[in-house]
Design a protein around this motif. Structure first.
Motif, PDB file in Angstrom:
ATOM      1  N   SER A 230       0.873  -1.244   0.181  1.00 19.12           N
ATOM      2  CA  SER A 230      -0.012   0.070   0.052  1.00 19.12           C
ATOM      3  C   SER A 230       0.962   1.387   0.043  1.00 19.12           C
ATOM      4  O   SER A 230       1.885   1.209   0.360  1.00 19.12           O
ATOM      5  CB  SER A 230      -0.825   0.066   1.230  1.00 19.12           C
ATOM      6  N   SER A 231       0.487   2.224  -0.289  1.00 20.21           N
ATOM      7  CA  SER A 231       0.932   3.725  -0.405  1.00 20.21           C
ATOM      8  C   SER A 231       1.193   3.929   1.022  1.00 20.21           C
ATOM      9  O   SER A 231       2.433   4.462   1.052  1.00 20.21           O
ATOM     10  CB  SER A 231       0.075   4.688  -1.143  1.00 20.21           C
ATOM     11  N   GLU A 232       0.578   3.646   1.972  1.00 26.51           N
ATOM     12  CA  GLU A 232       0.845   3.968   3.534  1.00 26.51           C
ATOM     13  C   GLU A 232       1.971   3.224   3.712  1.00 26.51           C
ATOM     14  O   GLU A 232       2.608   3.821   4.648  1.00 26.51           O
ATOM     15  CB  GLU A 232      -0.659   3.793   4.225  1.00 26.51           C
ATOM     16  N   LEU A 235       5.162   5.205   2.929  1.00 20.73           N
ATOM     17  CA  LEU A 235       5.081   6.366   3.645  1.00 20.73           C
ATOM     18  C   LEU A 235       5.981   6.081   4.959  1.00 20.73           C
ATOM     19  O   LEU A 235       6.613   6.701   5.363  1.00 20.73           O
ATOM     20  CB  LEU A 235       3.751   7.039   3.886  1.00 20.73           C
ATOM     21  N   GLY A 262       0.863  12.343   0.164  1.00 21.15           N
ATOM     22  CA  GLY A 262       1.764  12.216   1.397  1.00 21.15           C
ATOM     23  C   GLY A 262       3.099  11.879   0.657  1.00 21.15           C
ATOM     24  O   GLY A 262       4.347  12.206   1.514  1.00 21.15           O
TER      25      GLY A 262
END
Length: 305
Positions: A230-232, A235, A262
């Motif tokens: 995931s993009s999270e 991050l 983000g």
């Protein structure tokens, strides 16, 4: 006495000559046996001289050991070295693009394919009575195995050993250089694809290249070879560098990355550390993987070179 001695010497010489001749015949008749990735033994009475390669990595490796002349067929993806372009094409990379009819026309002694791409061709080639040798080239260790097997099959064991030694020496030189740095390794996110977001695991040859080059794959803790993330997650792991291939460059344009929620605050994006590499060098698990290690190491540690 002298005559008896001479006769004995002649007799001994004759016996030694016959013994050498018999040893020669035995060596000539001794079959060449190699195992494919499925642990199936393939036996040949002499070095193979007519090969169809369905894999760009296999094609490159054959040329690297001096066996390029054995190729009577390859694919449109086999673009290196330049001589590979002149070989009769039997299709593209995926199994559904391969023409078995063209393979048969080339009268090969052996067809070599990758298990992840070409296993579905097995029954058709078997019906045509064609040897089909399957390889797996997921890790760097598999590249060395490929070199060894192709060298044995083509009667070029010495060349295969020399190539392996050269590659290992080059890898050792790079790892010794990056080992001198006392600072933490730069964190790297390797983006395979963006929709869905995909990266490389630690046991793929790209994951191993990052490690050998002195980088820290931010997803080295995952067990999958090509995990979707995931993009999270990216991050949270806060990469210093984002790397990929040039054909994926549009998705990694700086302004495009900044539009991902983000991502503008990631060190890699803030510092413009977006590095793209030649697809053929970085994505093909063949002898040029060492070139890839050198390129990645120079991008991460330019002061060492």
């Amino acid at each position: 006495m002298q005559k008896k001695l001479n006769k004995s010497m002649y007799l001994m010489g004759f016996i030694l000559t016959i013994g050498s001749f018999l040893n020669f015949l035995y060596a000539q008749e001794k079959p060449i046996v190699v195992q494919d990735v499925l642990k199936r033994s393939h036996s040949f009475t002499k070095p193979v001289t007519r090969i169809v390669s369905l894999s760009p990595a296999v094609t490159e490796t054959l040329y690297a050991i001096g066996a390029g002349a054995t190729l009577v067929g390859n694919t449109t993806y086999c673009t290196y070295p330049e001589a590979a372009l002149e070989v009769q094409k039997v299709g593209g990379y995926s199994a559904d693009t391969i023409s078995v009819e063209r393979i048969i026309q080339q009268q090969p002694e052996l067809v070599i394919g990758e298990i992840s791409m070409h296993r579905s061709l097995e029954n058709t080639l078997k019906e045509a009575a064609i040897h089909f040798f399957l390889v797996d080239i997921t890790r760097i260790e598999d590249i060395y195995t490929l070199i060894q097997n192709l060298a044995i099959i083509t009667g070029r064991s010495a060349e295969g050993q020399a190539l392996t030694k050269n590659l290992q020496e080059r890898v050792n030189r790079i790892t010794n250089l990056v080992a001198k740095k006392k600072t933490p390794r730069p964190r790297v996110f390797w983006e395979v694809w963006n929709e869905p977001l995909m990266t490389c695991g630690p046991h793929t040859f790209i994951g191993q290249i990052l490690n050998l080059a002195g980088g820290q794959n931010i997803f080295s803790d995952l067990s999958e070879n090509w995990p979707i993330v995931s993009s999270e997650m990216v991050l949270v792991r806060n990469p210093d560098y984002i790397m990929s291939t040039r054909t994926h460059g549009e998705a990694l344009d700086l302004e495009t990355l900044k539009r991902r929620p983000g991502w503008a605050n990631l060190p890699a994006v803030r510092n413009r550390n977006i590095i793209l590499f030649d697809d053929d060098i970085i994505s093909r698990p063949g002898p040029r993987f060492v070139d890839a290690v050198e390129l990645v190491a120079k991008a991460l540690h330019p002061e060492l070179f």
